[in-house]
Design a protein around this motif. Structure first.
Motif, PDB file in Angstrom:
ATOM      1  N   UNK A   1      55.827  28.350  30.395  1.00  0.00           N
ATOM      2  CA  UNK A   1      55.018  29.488  29.937  1.00  0.00           C
ATOM      3  C   UNK A   1      55.488  30.725  30.682  1.00  0.00           C
ATOM      4  N   UNK A   2      56.562  31.349  30.232  1.00  0.00           N
ATOM      5  CA  UNK A   2      57.121  32.484  30.981  1.00  0.00           C
ATOM      6  C   UNK A   2      56.110  33.617  31.098  1.00  0.00           C
ATOM      7  N   UNK A   3      55.944  34.128  32.323  1.00  0.00           N
ATOM      8  CA  UNK A   3      55.026  35.225  32.591  1.00  0.00           C
ATOM      9  C   UNK A   3      55.462  35.895  33.877  1.00  0.00           C
ATOM     10  N   UNK A   4      55.233  37.174  33.973  1.00  0.00           N
ATOM     11  CA  UNK A   4      55.615  37.922  35.168  1.00  0.00           C
ATOM     12  C   UNK A   4      54.423  38.067  36.093  1.00  0.00           C
ATOM     13  N   UNK A   5      54.736  38.430  37.353  1.00  0.00           N
ATOM     14  CA  UNK A   5      53.670  38.630  38.334  1.00  0.00           C
ATOM     15  C   UNK A   5      52.791  39.810  37.956  1.00  0.00           C
ATOM     16  N   UNK A   6      53.383  40.847  37.362  1.00  0.00           N
ATOM     17  CA  UNK A   6      52.576  42.008  36.944  1.00  0.00           C
ATOM     18  C   UNK A   6      51.591  41.626  35.848  1.00  0.00           C
ATOM     19  N   UNK A   7      51.978  40.702  34.945  1.00  0.00           N
ATOM     20  CA  UNK A   7      51.058  40.241  33.900  1.00  0.00           C
ATOM     21  C   UNK A   7      49.901  39.468  34.508  1.00  0.00           C
ATOM     22  N   UNK A   8      50.192  38.678  35.574  1.00  0.00           N
ATOM     23  CA  UNK A   8      49.121  37.959  36.257  1.00  0.00           C
ATOM     24  C   UNK A   8      48.171  38.952  36.916  1.00  0.00           C
ATOM     25  N   UNK A   9      48.711  40.043  37.481  1.00  0.00           N
ATOM     26  CA  UNK A   9      47.868  41.062  38.116  1.00  0.00           C
ATOM     27  C   UNK A   9      46.924  41.715  37.104  1.00  0.00           C
ATOM     28  N   UNK A  10      47.454  42.032  35.903  1.00  0.00           N
ATOM     29  CA  UNK A  10      46.618  42.648  34.868  1.00  0.00           C
ATOM     30  C   UNK A  10      45.495  41.704  34.422  1.00  0.00           C
ATOM     31  N   UNK A  11      45.838  40.447  34.247  1.00  0.00           N
ATOM     32  CA  UNK A  11      44.807  39.499  33.825  1.00  0.00           C
ATOM     33  C   UNK A  11      43.768  39.299  34.928  1.00  0.00           C
ATOM     34  N   UNK A  12      44.201  39.297  36.175  1.00  0.00           N
ATOM     35  CA  UNK A  12      43.263  39.158  37.276  1.00  0.00           C
ATOM     36  C   UNK A  12      42.290  40.323  37.313  1.00  0.00           C
ATOM     37  N   UNK A  13      42.768  41.523  37.089  1.00  0.00           N
ATOM     38  CA  UNK A  13      41.885  42.696  37.094  1.00  0.00           C
ATOM     39  C   UNK A  13      40.905  42.650  35.911  1.00  0.00           C
ATOM     40  N   UNK A  14      41.407  42.212  34.764  1.00  0.00           N
ATOM     41  CA  UNK A  14      40.490  42.115  33.611  1.00  0.00           C
ATOM     42  C   UNK A  14      39.422  41.058  33.851  1.00  0.00           C
ATOM     43  N   UNK A  15      39.782  39.989  34.507  1.00  0.00           N
ATOM     44  CA  UNK A  15      38.806  38.952  34.802  1.00  0.00           C
ATOM     45  C   UNK A  15      37.749  39.451  35.774  1.00  0.00           C
ATOM     46  N   UNK A  16      38.162  40.213  36.778  1.00  0.00           N
ATOM     47  CA  UNK A  16      37.201  40.756  37.731  1.00  0.00           C
ATOM     48  C   UNK A  16      36.263  41.766  37.074  1.00  0.00           C
ATOM     49  N   UNK A  17      36.740  42.445  36.055  1.00  0.00           N
ATOM     50  CA  UNK A  17      35.926  43.471  35.403  1.00  0.00           C
ATOM     51  C   UNK A  17      35.050  42.908  34.282  1.00  0.00           C
ATOM     52  N   UNK A  18      35.571  41.942  33.505  1.00  0.00           N
ATOM     53  CA  UNK A  18      34.862  41.502  32.299  1.00  0.00           C
ATOM     54  C   UNK A  18      34.588  40.009  32.260  1.00  0.00           C
TER      55      UNK A  18
END
Length: 663
Positions: free
Chosen positions: A103-120
């Motif tokens: 499941x190719x993914x970058x560290x920046x994509x993980x950061x964005x998802x982490x922030x969205x999870x903390x917010x919503x």
């Protein structure tokens, strides 16, 4: 809370005291994470919801070191341990793990998802494209939406048309507002989808009656006036009963049902069936409401008040009329709600309410929801009683079966007996609107609710005499002349009227006329109020000897329209001939010398006349013997002895056979 100033002095202070201090101000603070919804993924596609839950497992592991469903005491992996690894390193480790798993993914994509999870929360893990707000009308041009909405609104009061007409009307509105070809209509499938959304709950292509009712319904939540005592609020209405009855002479016809319901107990206190509803019927309904319903021969003893949930023994000590009464409570109305029908807003019905001390409250025009209890009750009569009766027609022509008139139909009086018995059964039936507030799962019957409320409200019997029934009849004001009183070309007179002839009543508001009450179903007599000495004076119709049986105004008015220039004697003879021919049946088709065949209107009027009993339960008074004797003597003198007509025997009249013939 412990605070330190610039000099290093430490002070302990409570949080409430600190927040209420005048010199305290919050300069800056991080935004508080909102509470996630209880069902965050409801409404999303199943695949999108599963994808969001999968991402939640990995993001929580980045934040806390272990997945959300890990057992207590689980130690985090070395690369995700928050105690020794920074958040950035943990995000990089998760990106490397998912990439290695395919499941190719970058560290920046993980950061964005982490922030969205903390917010919503977990909603932030779902595909944001599926969470975008979608227009209620899709991609249709707003001008087309506005035009079709206008077409739907215009169709509310019109006749029912198809969707094709509404599409054409939408195009006409667009052309009138913006010019030909300025706005292009979408495809027909898009128009159908748009019409389905705009006409939801409006019956635009359905029943016109339902559509008008929904269009007149007010916006916002419905209000409700509660009633805490029997009779505090009652509602009355009339509607055609969807059952054919066999009137006299075999004429099948529908009748009108007029009923009254008590809102507090949902008790149907009275209901009457009449061929044609008049204001006197509503007044009689009030009288039946305050009068016990007697047990009838053939009724089961389980329907007696003594066997019901009503407090029979306690009520019997107060009102002796209840000894042989059926299980239907006697309720005295305080306020009665009616519609704008001419029967209910008539002067006679208003006077009856004033006489009984009832607050008269009409609803607004075309506002059936303001008396929804009686509307629903009449509907229950149709579903729980009428459809089980022979001769049921359905509530419209589409639901009517073949040859309903050929079924064995009940007479009007027989159907009234069945309805009275059904009302007593209804009183013991649990009602969904009578639930216990503390135990909503339990339903009460109207009799059980009445028994509970009468303990606090009490019971006061109201007994009506013969004079009271006369008070409930329609009234008119006439002068007393030398020949008597004339009402609708009929003359009434009696010897008791001698002191009042050509005298003034003394009622200046009525121009010194005399108050006269009459029964629309029996024109044989009227009652004159004696404004001088009190009481009532009964006057008989002068031409009563010409008609063997009493009849109502329906037959009289029908004959007067047929013979507009006839005298009172000629009209009386014509009415008598109408009833006689209706009773004898039509003459044979080959008998040219026989009487003219009755028209369909004549037969119906005659049958309705004979099926309408007098409204007042008053013992009939015989007309003066001298008047009858004079009339008979006069008739005998006018008949020559030698001119005696040949007696021709008539065949036995069978109304059911005659009803099968074509007219």
């Amino acid at each position: 809370m412990r605070l330190a100033d610039t000099n290093g002095a430490v002070t302990d202070i409570g949080l409430i005291e600190l927040s209420s201090a005048e010199d305290f101000e919050v300069v800056g603070a991080s935004s508080r994470t909102p509470v996630p919804p209880a069902t965050p993924l409801e409404g999303l596609p199943e695949a999108v919801a599963a994808e969001a839950l999968w991402w939640e497992q990995h993001i929580v592991e980045v934040l806390r070191g272990v997945p959300p469903q890990a057992p207590a005491g689980t130690k985090p992996k070395p690369e995700y341990d928050p105690a020794v690894v920074s958040l950035t390193r943990r995000e990089q480790a998760k990106a490397a793990e998912l990439t290695a798993a395919g499941r190719p993914v970058t560290a920046s994509a993980i950061t964005k998802r982490r922030r969205r999870y903390e917010a919503r929360g977990v909603v932030g893990m779902a595909d944001h494209r599926s969470a975008k707000p979608v227009s209620a009308h899709g991609r249709v041009d707003p001008l087309v939406v506005e035009a079709m909405q206008k077409a739907v609104n215009e169709a509310a009061q019109g006749s029912t048309r198809t969707a094709t007409y509404l599409f054409w009307k939408t195009g006409q509105i667009l052309e009138a507002d913006h010019g030909r070809g300025a706005v292009e209509l979408p495809s027909q499938r898009s128009l159908y989808r748009l019409l389905e959304k705009l006409s939801a709950g409006k019956h635009t292509t359905g029943s016109a009656r339902t559509r008008r009712s929904l269009a007149g319904r007010p916006d916002g939540p419905f209000g409700e006036r509660s009633a805490a005592a029997p009779g505090e609020l009652m509602q009355m209405d009339s509607t055609p009963l969807d059952v054919l009855v066999r009137l006299d002479d075999g004429v099948p016809a529908r009748v009108d049902l007029t009923g009254v319901i008590d809102v507090a107990t949902r008790s149907l206190t009275a209901a009457v069936l009449r061929p044609t509803t008049k204001s006197v019927d509503a007044s009689v309904l009030l009288a039946r409401t305050v009068t016990p319903e007697p047990m009838r021969p053939g009724w089961a003893q389980a329907l007696a008040m003594s066997r019901s949930a009503l407090p029979f023994r306690r009520l019997l000590d107060i009102d002796a009329r209840l000894e042989h009464a059926a299980a239907r409570p006697v309720i005295v109305p305080e306020t009665i709600v009616v519609d704008q029908g001419t029967v209910f807003i008539s002067r006679n019905f208003r006077a009856s309410c004033n006489f009984l001390g009832i607050n008269f409250q009409p609803v607004h025009d075309a506002s059936g929801w303001e008396k929804g209890h009686i509307e629903r009750m009449l509907g229950s009569v149709g579903t729980l009683f009428a459809q089980f009766v022979a001769g049921y027609t359905g509530f419209n022509a589409e639901r009517r079966g073949r040859d309903v008139e050929q079924q064995p139909l009940w007479s009007l009086l027989e159907l009234q007996e069945l309805l009275d018995e059904w009302i007593v059964v209804w009183q013991s039936r649990p009602h969904d609107g009578l639930r216990d507030p503390l135990h909503p799962g339990r339903m009460f019957s109207p009799n059980e609710k009445y028994a509970a409320l009468v303990e606090t409200a009490g019971y006061v019997p109201v007994a009506l005499s013969a004079d009271d029934y006369i008070e409930l009849l329609p009234a008119t004001w006439r002068a007393i002349n030398a020949y008597g009183v004339k009402i609708k070309h009929r003359t009434y007179d009696d010897q008791a009227l001698n002191p009042l002839r050509q005298q003034r009543s003394g009622v200046k508001d009525r121009k010194d006329l005399w108050e006269i009450h009459y029964d629309p179903y029996d024109v044989s007599r009227v009652w004159v109020r004696d404004h001088w000495n009190g009481g009532w004076i009964t006057l008989f119709w002068k031409q009563l000897h010409r008609v063997a049986a009493p009849f109502g105004e329906l037959a009289w008015d029908h004959t007067r329209r047929t013979l507009p220039g006839a005298s009172e004697e000629q009209l009386a003879d014509a009415v008598a001939d109408l009833l006689r021919r209706a009773h004898q049946g039509p003459s044979g088709s080959g008998d040219e010398g026989g009487k003219a065949r009755l028209s369909r209107r004549d037969r119906r009027v005659a049958a309705r006349t004979k099926s309408s009993p007098p409204s007042t339960p008053i013992a009939p008074e015989a007309p003066p013997a001298d008047r009858v004797a004079d009339g008979e003597a006069g008739q005998a003198d006018d008949t020559p002895e030698g001119n005696v007509a040949k007696v021709i025997p008539m065949p036995i009249f069978d109304p059911f056979t005659e009803a099968d013939k074509r007219w």
